[in-house]
Design a protein around this motif. Structure first.
Motif, short mmCIF file in Angstrom:
data_model
loop_
_atom_site.label_atom_id
_atom_site.label_comp_id
_atom_site.label_asym_id
_atom_site.label_seq_id
_atom_site.Cartn_x
_atom_site.Cartn_y
_atom_site.Cartn_z
N LEU A 1 -6.25 1.77 6.50
CA LEU A 1 -6.07 0.57 6.96
C LEU A 1 -5.98 -0.56 5.80
N ASP A 2 -6.87 -0.09 4.85
CA ASP A 2 -7.19 -1.51 3.85
C ASP A 2 -6.05 -1.42 2.71
N GLY A 3 -5.20 -0.75 2.62
CA GLY A 3 -4.09 -0.75 1.68
C GLY A 3 -4.36 -0.45 0.41
N ARG A 4 -5.52 0.25 0.20
CA ARG A 4 -5.91 0.51 -1.10
C ARG A 4 -6.17 2.06 -1.11
N ASP A 5 -5.25 2.86 -0.60
CA ASP A 5 -5.14 4.08 -0.89
C ASP A 5 -4.49 4.62 -2.03
N PRO A 6 -5.38 5.28 -2.93
CA PRO A 6 -4.69 5.78 -4.27
C PRO A 6 -3.56 6.71 -3.91
N ARG A 7 -3.67 7.47 -2.95
CA ARG A 7 -2.56 8.71 -2.62
C ARG A 7 -1.47 8.03 -2.41
N GLN A 8 -1.50 6.96 -1.61
CA GLN A 8 -0.31 6.07 -1.16
C GLN A 8 0.52 5.51 -2.34
N HIS A 9 -0.46 4.93 -3.11
CA HIS A 9 0.18 4.08 -4.60
C HIS A 9 0.70 5.18 -5.31
N ALA A 10 0.20 6.57 -5.49
CA ALA A 10 0.86 7.45 -6.09
C ALA A 10 2.04 7.86 -5.63
N VAL A 11 2.31 8.01 -4.49
CA VAL A 11 3.57 8.22 -3.60
C VAL A 11 4.64 6.96 -3.92
N ILE A 12 4.14 5.75 -4.00
CA ILE A 12 4.93 4.72 -4.24
C ILE A 12 5.54 4.55 -5.71
N ASP A 13 4.50 5.07 -6.65
CA ASP A 13 4.88 5.20 -8.01
C ASP A 13 6.01 6.10 -8.22
N ALA A 14 5.97 7.07 -7.51
CA ALA A 14 6.81 8.39 -7.73
C ALA A 14 8.14 7.79 -7.08
N ALA A 15 8.01 7.08 -6.11
CA ALA A 15 9.29 6.35 -5.57
C ALA A 15 10.08 5.59 -6.55
N ARG A 16 9.25 4.65 -7.32
CA ARG A 16 9.65 3.75 -8.43
C ARG A 16 10.29 4.71 -9.59
N ALA B 1 -6.45 14.00 5.90
CA ALA B 1 -6.86 12.76 5.61
C ALA B 1 -8.53 12.61 6.46
N ARG B 2 -8.52 12.88 7.64
CA ARG B 2 -9.78 12.83 8.40
C ARG B 2 -10.86 14.05 8.04
N ALA B 3 -10.27 15.03 7.42
CA ALA B 3 -11.08 15.97 6.95
C ALA B 3 -11.48 15.63 5.30
N GLY B 4 -11.20 14.62 4.60
CA GLY B 4 -11.52 14.07 3.59
C GLY B 4 -10.64 14.77 2.48
N MET B 5 -9.65 15.05 2.73
CA MET B 5 -8.42 15.46 1.74
C MET B 5 -7.30 14.36 1.64
N PRO B 6 -6.65 14.44 0.76
CA PRO B 6 -5.73 13.22 0.26
C PRO B 6 -4.50 13.66 1.36
N GLY B 7 -3.93 12.72 2.13
CA GLY B 7 -2.68 12.96 2.88
C GLY B 7 -2.02 11.90 3.11
N VAL B 8 -0.44 11.66 2.92
CA VAL B 8 0.34 10.79 3.26
C VAL B 8 1.45 11.06 4.11
N ARG B 9 2.01 10.16 4.69
CA ARG B 9 3.31 10.56 5.65
C ARG B 9 4.39 9.65 4.94
N LEU B 10 5.50 10.35 4.84
CA LEU B 10 6.81 10.01 4.59
C LEU B 10 7.66 9.83 5.68
N GLY B 11 8.15 8.61 6.34
CA GLY B 11 8.98 8.80 7.24
C GLY B 11 8.26 7.89 8.47
N SER B 12 9.31 7.73 9.59
CA SER B 12 8.91 7.06 10.67
C SER B 12 9.76 5.70 11.10
N THR B 13 11.10 5.83 10.82
CA THR B 13 12.03 4.57 10.68
C THR B 13 12.38 4.65 12.32
#
Length: 346
Positions: free
Chosen positions: A267-282, A302-314
């Motif tokens: 929730l805090d907006g500081r997820d490095p995995r999310q940032h990595a995907v956004i960098d890839a999008a750039r 993610a809740r098991a301590g592994m990196p996880g990001v979702r793409l989609g949900s429009t």
């Protein structure tokens, strides 16, 4: 996906919002992001309300959210010729939604879809195995479903070892009982297959495991009755295998809209995995919006301590209905998501 509404506080936007985030509406939903997924809202420093666990809500309101516009897509070549073949993704959507149709996770139609996806991945040169698991009886989006066996389809290139560092690309193969599931989630499976084809032909930075997850759709309220396939997959991993997962993306409802939501379970907006995907999008010149989202298979990781990001949900009007047919899905959006994933993998 089950749907939920989170309330945004008046806290200041995170640094990430300076680039891509949509502003919160009165309902706490970001631009282009589905109001229908629990936790699908823009990250912020946030209120306690936003941390509440989602429950299965009533059917969606498809009216759009009001928010700041996302970063526009720059003018650039859209895809490397001969690399990502969006036609493969389109054909998958047409086959799964048009020929197989509704396929809840313990149905005969789901097993038909499992066999089809397995053949597609084997034809690309992957080693494919099925991971069976039990899914309970319940009520999926208002329709009773029987208990039974479901399955994940897991594909790796020959010689891959699960204890070597690798990336995971997943998409759920099942639907709610009343929907043919073109957008939810034949779109995700289609992009996964297109990316798998491109990855078999050109090296990625790490080996990739592709997984079509079973029984993702809810069979009751709350998180305990959701994401059965990815929970089974994660539970099967030993400590060394969990440490080997360098990143995971879940492709879930990726064929609607013109901007790609990138959802983090933090929730805090500081997820490095999310940032990595956004960098890839750039790098791929794909417009994105960052969201907070726990309503897909990335959450099991993610809740098991592994990196996880979702793409989609429009958000879209045909969500979880008989109108979720192939014409809902836009090839241009499938292409954007495919380019983003390939940029992340490479």
């Amino acid at each position: 996906m089950s749907r939920g509404v989170l309330t945004c506080g008046r806290a200041a936007a995170s640094a990430l919002s300076m680039l891509l985030l949509a502003a919160c509406t009165a309902d706490g939903e970001p631009a282009e992001v589905a109001a229908g997924d629990p936790g699908a809202t823009a990250p912020n420093s946030g209120s306690a309300t936003a941390r509440a666990e989602p429950v299965e809500p009533s059917p969606p309101d498809a009216s759009p959210s009001h928010a700041s516009p996302p970063v526009p897509e720059p003018s650039a070549p859209r895809v490397v010729p001969g690399d990502l073949r969006v036609g493969r993704a389109v054909r998958a959507v047409q086959h799964l939604a048009g020929q197989i149709g509704p396929r809840h996770g313990t149905s005969p139609a789901y097993q038909q879809a499992v066999r089809w996806v397995s053949r597609e991945l084997r034809a690309l040169g992957y080693d494919v195995r099925r991971q069976g698991f039990d899914a309970p009886a319940g009520v999926s989006w208002g329709v009773p479903v029987d208990a039974g066996r479901s399955a994940n389809v897991i594909a790796t290139l020959p010689g891959a070892r699960s204890t070597d560092r690798h990336l995971v690309v997943g998409a759920h193969l099942d639907t709610v009982p009343q929907a043919p599931g073109a957008e939810d989630n034949a779109s995700g499976i289609g992009v996964m297959l297109a990316v798998a084809a491109a990855s078999a032909e050109r090296r990625t930075r790490l080996p990739v495991t592709f997984v079509a997850f079973g029984a993702e759709e809810p069979r009751g309220p709350g998180d305990a009755h959701h994401h059965y396939g990815s929970r089974a997959y994660v539970a099967s991993l030993g400590p060394a295998e969990r440490r080997a997962v360098a990143g995971m993306v879940s492709l879930d409802r990726v064929g609607v809209g013109s901007v790609v939501p990138v959802g983090s379970a933090d929730l805090d907006g500081r997820d490095p995995r999310q940032h990595a995907v956004i960098d890839a999008a750039r790098r791929a010149r794909v417009p994105v919006v960052a969201t907070y989202n726990r309503s897909s298979d990335h959450w099991s990781f993610a809740r098991a301590g592994m990196p996880g990001v979702r793409l989609g949900s429009t958000s879209y009007a045909a969500y979880h209905s008989a109108q979720d047919v192939a014409s809902v899905v836009r090839p241009a959006q499938l292409e954007r998501v495919g380019r983003l994933v390939l940029a992340w993998l490479r």
